[in-house]
Motif scaffolding. Structure first.
Motif, PDB file in Angstrom:
ATOM      1  N   PHE A   1       2.489   2.585   4.480  1.00 52.75           N
ATOM      2  CA  PHE A   1       2.352   2.998   3.085  1.00 52.75           C
ATOM      3  C   PHE A   1       2.549   1.820   2.133  1.00 52.75           C
ATOM      4  CE2 PHE A   1       4.122   4.435  -0.931  1.00 52.75           C
ATOM      5  CZ  PHE A   1       3.211   5.403  -1.320  1.00 52.75           C
ATOM      6  N   ARG A   2       3.586   1.055   2.355  1.00 57.14           N
ATOM      7  CA  ARG A   2       3.874  -0.088   1.471  1.00 57.14           C
ATOM      8  C   ARG A   2       2.762  -1.129   1.530  1.00 57.14           C
ATOM      9  NH1 ARG A   2       8.538   0.302  -0.986  1.00 57.14           N
ATOM     10  NH2 ARG A   2      10.257   1.468  -0.084  1.00 57.14           N
ATOM     11  N   GLU A   3       2.216  -1.363   2.707  1.00 58.12           N
ATOM     12  CA  GLU A   3       1.120  -2.323   2.833  1.00 58.12           C
ATOM     13  C   GLU A   3      -0.137  -1.800   2.137  1.00 58.12           C
ATOM     14  OE1 GLU A   3      -0.701  -5.772   3.539  1.00 58.12           O
ATOM     15  OE2 GLU A   3       1.397  -5.390   4.052  1.00 58.12           O
ATOM     16  N   ALA A   4      -0.450  -0.514   2.308  1.00 59.35           N
ATOM     17  CA  ALA A   4      -1.621   0.071   1.641  1.00 59.35           C
ATOM     18  C   ALA A   4      -1.431   0.052   0.128  1.00 59.35           C
ATOM     19  CB  ALA A   4      -1.853   1.502   2.127  1.00 59.35           C
ATOM     20  N   ASP A   5      -0.225   0.337  -0.323  1.00 56.44           N
ATOM     21  CA  ASP A   5       0.061   0.339  -1.754  1.00 56.44           C
ATOM     22  C   ASP A   5      -0.127  -1.053  -2.363  1.00 56.44           C
ATOM     23  OD1 ASP A   5       1.001   1.734  -4.157  1.00 56.44           O
ATOM     24  OD2 ASP A   5       2.794   0.482  -3.953  1.00 56.44           O
ATOM     25  N   SER A   6       0.197  -2.067  -1.603  1.00 55.49           N
ATOM     26  CA  SER A   6       0.033  -3.431  -2.123  1.00 55.49           C
ATOM     27  C   SER A   6      -1.432  -3.858  -2.145  1.00 55.49           C
ATOM     28  CB  SER A   6       0.855  -4.421  -1.294  1.00 55.49           C
ATOM     29  OG  SER A   6       0.281  -4.603  -0.026  1.00 55.49           O
ATOM     30  N   ARG A   7      -2.289  -3.173  -1.380  1.00 58.24           N
ATOM     31  CA  ARG A   7      -3.694  -3.550  -1.279  1.00 58.24           C
ATOM     32  C   ARG A   7      -4.643  -2.654  -2.082  1.00 58.24           C
ATOM     33  NH1 ARG A   7      -5.306  -6.614   3.148  1.00 58.24           N
ATOM     34  NH2 ARG A   7      -3.557  -7.435   4.328  1.00 58.24           N
ATOM     35  N   VAL A   8      -4.180  -1.507  -2.518  1.00 56.37           N
ATOM     36  CA  VAL A   8      -5.070  -0.536  -3.167  1.00 56.37           C
ATOM     37  C   VAL A   8      -5.673  -1.129  -4.445  1.00 56.37           C
ATOM     38  CG1 VAL A   8      -3.253   0.631  -4.501  1.00 56.37           C
ATOM     39  CG2 VAL A   8      -5.292   1.884  -3.873  1.00 56.37           C
ATOM     40  N   PRO A   9      -6.997  -0.972  -4.625  1.00 58.23           N
ATOM     41  CA  PRO A   9      -7.606  -1.446  -5.870  1.00 58.23           C
ATOM     42  C   PRO A   9      -7.097  -0.606  -7.040  1.00 58.23           C
ATOM     43  CG  PRO A   9      -9.273  -0.921  -4.218  1.00 58.23           C
ATOM     44  CD  PRO A   9      -7.973  -0.425  -3.702  1.00 58.23           C
TER      45      PRO A   9
ATOM     46  N   LEU B   1      -2.266   7.641  -3.538  1.00 61.42           N
ATOM     47  CA  LEU B   1      -1.799   7.258  -2.210  1.00 61.42           C
ATOM     48  C   LEU B   1      -0.503   8.012  -1.930  1.00 61.42           C
ATOM     49  CD1 LEU B   1      -2.579   5.230   0.036  1.00 61.42           C
ATOM     50  CD2 LEU B   1      -0.988   3.630  -1.018  1.00 61.42           C
ATOM     51  N   GLN B   2      -0.422   8.623  -0.744  1.00 55.58           N
ATOM     52  CA  GLN B   2       0.771   9.412  -0.447  1.00 55.58           C
ATOM     53  C   GLN B   2       1.120   9.367   1.039  1.00 55.58           C
ATOM     54  OE1 GLN B   2       0.094  13.519  -1.456  1.00 55.58           O
ATOM     55  NE2 GLN B   2      -2.076  13.308  -1.105  1.00 55.58           N
ATOM     56  N   MET B   3       2.371   9.661   1.307  1.00 53.22           N
ATOM     57  CA  MET B   3       2.859   9.734   2.672  1.00 53.22           C
ATOM     58  C   MET B   3       3.330  11.162   2.908  1.00 53.22           C
ATOM     59  SD  MET B   3       5.614   7.284   4.597  1.00 53.22           S
ATOM     60  CE  MET B   3       7.027   7.830   3.679  1.00 53.22           C
TER      61      MET B   3
END
Length: 141
Positions: free
Chosen positions: A45-53, A64-66
């Motif tokens: 989640f943290r990695e996706a959050d840092s990459r999301v446009p 984005l959710q977990m």
């Protein structure tokens, strides 16, 4: 010679206590494994959050959710996904995020979920292997 049915009774003292202890240990192990799965999802989640446009409205990031829970079959799960939060059907971000990830006829792909998973894979694997080893060593199996 005719055989007689013989019945033996064996009495085991303390069996109830052993069963109680095994159930308690099983509950503790289950909780530790669930915690490991949740921590693994948090890494992704943290990695996706840092990459999301992030667009002008930031709806993409906030979609984005977990999700963590137990399936109908009783399996514990943790998912990282993109979707409307709290049943907000006006959140259009989940629809448009597909175009970020895969592209469209008007826009090239700008994937962030797959690269987030790929980058997190080694950390998740290490966390799970070390965590399960620790649980097994503690239990003494």
């Amino acid at each position: 010679m005719a055989r007689r049915n013989t019945r033996s009774n064996i009495r085991v003292d303390g069996a109830d206590e052993v069963i109680r202890q095994l159930k308690r240990a099983n509950a503790e192990i289950t909780k530790e494994i669930r915690d490991l799965i949740s921590k693994a999802a948090e890494i992704v989640f943290r990695e996706a959050d840092s990459r999301v446009p992030i667009g002008e409205t930031s709806k993409t990031r906030f979609s984005l959710q977990m999700n963590i829970g137990i399936s109908k079959k009783g399996n514990y799960y943790a998912n990282v996904s993109v979707g409307a939060r709290n049943g907000d059907i006006s959140a259009y971000a989940p629809f448009y995020v597909t175009f970020y990830e895969y592209g469209s006829s008007h826009q090239p792909p700008r994937p962030f979920m797959r690269p987030a998973m790929d980058k997190s894979r080694a950390k998740v694997r290490k966390l799970l292997i070390e965590g399960v080893k620790a649980v097994v060593e503690r239990v003494g199996a």
